[in-house]
Design an enzyme around this catalytic site. Structure first.
Site, PDB file in Angstrom:
ATOM      1  N   ASN A 124     -37.685 -14.510  15.599  1.00  0.00           N
ATOM      2  CA  ASN A 124     -38.359 -15.018  14.491  1.00  0.00           C
ATOM      3  C   ASN A 124     -39.350 -13.897  13.846  1.00  0.00           C
ATOM      4  OD1 ASN A 124     -39.545 -15.542  17.341  1.00  0.00           O
ATOM      5  ND2 ASN A 124     -41.443 -14.923  16.182  1.00  0.00           N
ATOM      6  N   ASP A 176     -35.905 -18.519  16.671  1.00  0.00           N
ATOM      7  CA  ASP A 176     -35.032 -17.541  16.898  1.00  0.00           C
ATOM      8  C   ASP A 176     -33.832 -17.919  16.554  1.00  0.00           C
ATOM      9  OD1 ASP A 176     -36.762 -15.133  19.170  1.00  0.00           O
ATOM     10  OD2 ASP A 176     -37.665 -17.126  18.173  1.00  0.00           O
ATOM     11  N   ASP A 235     -40.747 -20.552  14.655  1.00  0.00           N
ATOM     12  CA  ASP A 235     -40.401 -19.691  15.968  1.00  0.00           C
ATOM     13  C   ASP A 235     -39.000 -20.254  16.304  1.00  0.00           C
ATOM     14  OD1 ASP A 235     -40.295 -18.219  18.141  1.00  0.00           O
ATOM     15  OD2 ASP A 235     -41.446 -19.572  19.304  1.00  0.00           O
ATOM     16  N   TRP A 285     -33.910 -10.168  21.439  1.00  0.00           N
ATOM     17  CA  TRP A 285     -34.222 -10.331  23.169  1.00  0.00           C
ATOM     18  C   TRP A 285     -32.902 -11.027  23.796  1.00  0.00           C
ATOM     19  CZ3 TRP A 285     -34.677 -15.445  24.573  1.00  0.00           C
ATOM     20  CH2 TRP A 285     -35.270 -16.515  23.522  1.00  0.00           C
ATOM     21  N   ARG A 335     -31.156 -22.507  16.513  1.00  0.00           N
ATOM     22  CA  ARG A 335     -32.381 -23.374  17.033  1.00  0.00           C
ATOM     23  C   ARG A 335     -32.967 -24.266  15.881  1.00  0.00           C
ATOM     24  NH1 ARG A 335     -36.861 -19.682  20.384  1.00  0.00           N
ATOM     25  NH2 ARG A 335     -38.566 -20.917  20.292  1.00  0.00           N
ATOM     26  N   ASN A 378     -31.762 -23.264  22.332  1.00  0.00           N
ATOM     27  CA  ASN A 378     -32.279 -22.101  22.403  1.00  0.00           C
ATOM     28  C   ASN A 378     -31.343 -21.025  23.019  1.00  0.00           C
ATOM     29  OD1 ASN A 378     -34.577 -20.074  23.219  1.00  0.00           O
ATOM     30  ND2 ASN A 378     -35.916 -21.652  22.740  1.00  0.00           N
ATOM     31  N   GLY A 423     -40.568  -8.951  22.576  1.00  0.00           N
ATOM     32  CA  GLY A 423     -41.733  -8.597  22.051  1.00  0.00           C
ATOM     33  C   GLY A 423     -42.221  -9.372  20.593  1.00  0.00           C
ATOM     34  N   GLY A 424     -41.253 -10.031  20.031  1.00  0.00           N
ATOM     35  CA  GLY A 424     -41.297 -10.699  18.849  1.00  0.00           C
ATOM     36  C   GLY A 424     -42.370 -11.614  18.539  1.00  0.00           C
TER      37      GLY A 424
END
Lengths: 265, 535
Positions: B244, B289, B287, B226, B314, B374, B175-176
């Site tokens: 993030n 993460d 972003d 996640w 990342r 990723n 949900g970030g």
């Protein structure tokens, strides 16, 4: 009823204009007395075509048909009142209350048992499930019970009350894939009995009563013997009293899988 | 025959998956998303090797009805494969691909990707999209319990594979990108009771809360969890990556480092207490993460045996940390084009190039939003000493706006403009994990959109999904091509390997199907089996 007539039925239910006077919602919805009265009326007047529990026959299946499940109560009422032109479904001269009782019954046979009120005692039903009824020998709920019958942890959410009742009284009415009793004999003479979780021309997977899985290639087997009928005893009509059956149904109907969410407790 | 006679109470004499099983490097079975606790994704199986890999053929394909994009790494135990999809688990005969049981949670209120199950004792665990942890009987799929551990009304949902540690399941939350307060939690494997919870954004007044600007940030600032983490049983530490900060691309209202976003956390498995943390990207606005797997290696580093945690991040840097205390040891770019930092300081903090934050007009930054690597899994082969990292060379055009963030309603205040970003190119890179130096690379064609990870085997073969939907086998030492197979679908999961009845198989979930391969064998005749039915 011929396919064309079934289509007419569906089209009629989904498109027919409904008089403004018929309420969309059944005023007798979910009332046990109305459901019982509706059952009697249905058996007397509708079952010849639609089966005694709406499962279909000459006429459409009213339990699973989308054109019944999606239709409003008022639409179903109007269909009973006016019949379906061009089919064998005649108009009815019954009193409004009787038709609403039939609608209540029809909803009860297709709605999840969990969503309907029950007359039995849930706690007494639990005692029967894990005790006198012997259900937990084969079935489990929340990890308690046997493995060779279907898990009933969400029995109330995933089955109409009618189906639960039928399954208890006539175990062969709804045989569940993956629970067919089988005995396999291996080429070296070993015998394994259990239920067939899968079966093809080339392989079979058997779950035995101890909960052990056995995967065989058919080329390594001598014989495979299936049992035609369900493993479940068929004497619950006499094993349980009517009250006990209602209690058991009440317990099963409350099995929803998920407990209530924290914010609903 | 009286089949009814066997209907007796079940015994509990089943083989149980123990924590010791989970500690061992994968051989016959594949027991966690990453194979074992180290995240090395290395199997000791050797039947498929440099000499035999060219003889791999499809053995079976299992179609997952309704699947949009399978992201699960299957778990295999004693010849049974467990594949998760959105709100459901499929148990398959690992030899034939035939379904043994199926469980679906039809009460779930969301439908998101699912990355797999955990196995412990005689139970299978998975998360539903709306963040319930579900326990199933691994032989029958019967529901044992389920418990709600996240709240969709607070932006939380779930996609990760739980990690079984001791007597508990460690879980995270998604949900970030829409506003959430991330956490890692431990739930009892026996009952589902929550044992501890570590919030990845500290509460007001707690250490780390000073790295955010406002109370709103502390409530909705992201740092989701996640992906699954890894675990060192001797140190009793769980290593969990975090996502993030939010709003993702606009950091003007969340001034500060934004702890513990874009970090790796070392948490005590018993208490959930934070032992140490390392933030890869302070005040992340791209972003980035940190969701690539933290891989645990015991290797000499600069002449001294160390317990290492390595992380191809990342943000484009390859990191080496001491996993006992979080000491920074090394960071070196593993992509050729990295333009947002000139390097890192003595503590591993990036030395920033000015004006690389996203702006309303846009900034071209390398790596792109998809990142240098990723969430796809790297793997490590102890024989070659190499880490195999799916790597994307791509620059992105990042834009931002000061739009007022509304949790769960708007995303991260704009993002990357694909029309101005590079197309990108994937490589499989073999990296020396103690120096970060590249040994070889395998370039791929494609459009830079795939997400498959890698698998290492003691047969000296590396398996991975390429950017055109091919499952590829390479020689682990040289990177030379050995074999490939076109699945016809984009891959977003990592391959696994296992052994049944003495035969090694390789499986990957691709698109809507599970593909399994083994070495070629001539078909055997199937004698007619007497199959009868009795009343």
């Amino acid at each position: 009823m011929k396919p064309a007539a079934w289509i007419l039925w569906a089209v009629w239910l989904s498109t027919a204009a409904r008089p403004e006077t018929t309420p969309a919602k059944n005023p007798l919805a979910d009332q046990p007395a109305a459901i019982n009265a509706g059952r009697k009326l249905f058996v007397a007047g509708c079952s010849a075509c639609h089966g005694s529990n709406g499962e279909g026959g000459r006429g459409p299946d009213l339990v699973r048909a989308w054109f019944v499940r999606k239709a409003s109560d008022g639409r179903v009422f109007d269909t009973i009142r006016n019949g379906v032109p061009g089919t064998e479904m005649p108009p009815s001269r019954m009193a409004d209350q009787s038709i609403w009782q039939i609608v209540a019954f029809l909803r009860s046979v297709s709605a999840p048992a969990y969503d309907l009120p029950v007359t039995g005692d849930v706690e007494a039903g639990k005692q029967i499930f894990f005790g006198k009824g012997g259900c937990a020998t084969c079935h489990s709920i929340g990890g308690k019970g046997g493995v060779i019958g279907p898990d009933l942890s969400d029995a109330g959410k995933s089955n109409p009350l009618m189906k639960l009742r039928e399954s208890i009284l006539d175990p062969n009415a709804f045989l569940v894939e993956g629970y067919r009793a089988v005995k396999v004999t291996t080429s070296d003479g070993r015998e394994i009995t259990g239920v067939a979780k899968d079966n093809t021309n080339y392989s079979i997977v058997v779950l035995d009563s101890a909960g052990e899985l056995h995967s065989f290639m058919k080329r390594n087997l001598r014989a495979v013997v299936f049992r035609k009928s369900s493993l479940m005893p068929s004497d619950f009509k006499t094993r349980l009293t009517a009250r006990e059956l209602d209690d058991l149904l009440a317990f099963l109907s409350r099995q929803a899988g998920r407990p209530a969410k924290k914010d609903e407790q | 025959m009286k089949l009814l006679a066997f209907a007796v109470a079940a015994s509990a004499l089943w083989a149980q998956v123990t924590v010791e099983d989970l500690r061992r490097a994968p051989a016959r079975d594949w027991l966690t998303y990453a194979g074992d606790y180290t995240g090395q994704r290395h199997s000791t199986l050797t039947q498929i090797n440099g000499r035999t890999a060219a003889s791999l053929v499809p053995k079976w394909i299992y179609h997952v009805d309704g699947a949009k994009r399978l992201e699960a790494s299957p778990v295999i135990y004693q010849g049974v494969m467990y594949v998760a999809n959105t709100n459901e688990v499929h148990a398959l005969d690992a030899r034939t691909g035939r379904r043994i049981w199926y469980y679906a949670d039809n009460s779930a209120t969301r439908k998101d990707a699912n990355r797999g199950v955990a196995i412990l004792g005689d139970r299978i665990f998975f998360v539903t999209s709306d963040a319930w942890l579900v326990a199933l009987n691994r032989k029958t799929g019967a529901l044992l319990w389920q418990t709600q551990y996240g709240d969709t009304k607070k932006g939380q949902f779930a996609t990760m594979a739980p990690l079984a540690v001791k007597d508990r399941l460690i879980v995270g939350i998604s949900g970030g990108d829409g506003g959430v307060r991330g956490f890692v939690a431990a739930l009892s494997a026996a009952t589902g009771k929550e044992l501890w919870r570590f919030w990845t954004i500290p509460a007001k007044g707690e250490p780390g809360s000073e790295t955010w600007s406002t109370d709103f940030d502390l409530q909705w600032g992201g740092a989701a969890t996640w992906m699954s983490g890894t675990y060192d049983p001797e140190l009793n530490l769980v290593y969990w990556p975090t996502g993030n900060p939010w709003p993702t691309f606009y950091g003007g209202d969340r001034k500060g480092d934004n702890l513990y976003a874009s970090s790796v956390l070392a948490l005590d498995a018993d208490s959930g207490r934070l032992k140490w943390h390392f933030q890869f990207t302070p005040h992340d606005t791209h972003d980035w993460d940190a969701q690539s797997w933290p891989v645990l290696l015991d290797l000499p580093f600069q002449g001294r045996p160390r317990k290492l945690l390595v992380h191809p991040n990342r943000n484009g840097f390859f990191y080496v940390l001491d996993r006992t205390n979080g000491e920074f040891l090394l960071a070196i770019p593993f992509i050729d084009r990295l333009n947002w930092a000139t390097g890192v300081d003595a503590k591993g903090r990036p030395i920033l190039v000015p004006d690389m934050d996203p702006t309303p007009d846009g900034r071209k930054v390398c790596p792109s939003l998809r990142g240098a690597s990723n969430w796809m899994s790297p793997s490590f082969n102890p024989q070659t000493g190499l880490l195999y990292v799916p790597t994307l060379e791509q620059c992105g055009f990042f834009a931002s706006s000061a739009q007022r963030p509304v949790p769960m309603l708007n995303l991260g205040a704009t993002g990357e403009d694909p029309t101005k970003s590079d197309r990108g190119r994937f490589y499989l890179r073999a990296i020396d994990p103690t120096t970060g130096k590249r040994r070889w690379q395998y370039p791929m064609t494609g459009n830079g959109l795939s997400r498959p990870g890698t698998l290492s085997t003691a047969g000296g073969v590396i398996f991975f999904g390429d950017d055109t939907g091919q499952l590829v086998a390479l020689d682990a030492r040289s990177g030379e091509h050995l074999w490939h197979f076109g699945t016809g679908q984009m891959m977003t999961a990592s391959p696994v390997t296992y052994l049944v009845n003495g035969k090694q198989y390789v499986t990957v979930a691709a698109g809507m199907d599970v593909f399994t391969f083994g070495l070629f064998e001539a078909a055997l005749p199937v004698p007619k089996v007497k199959q009868t039915e009795e009343p």
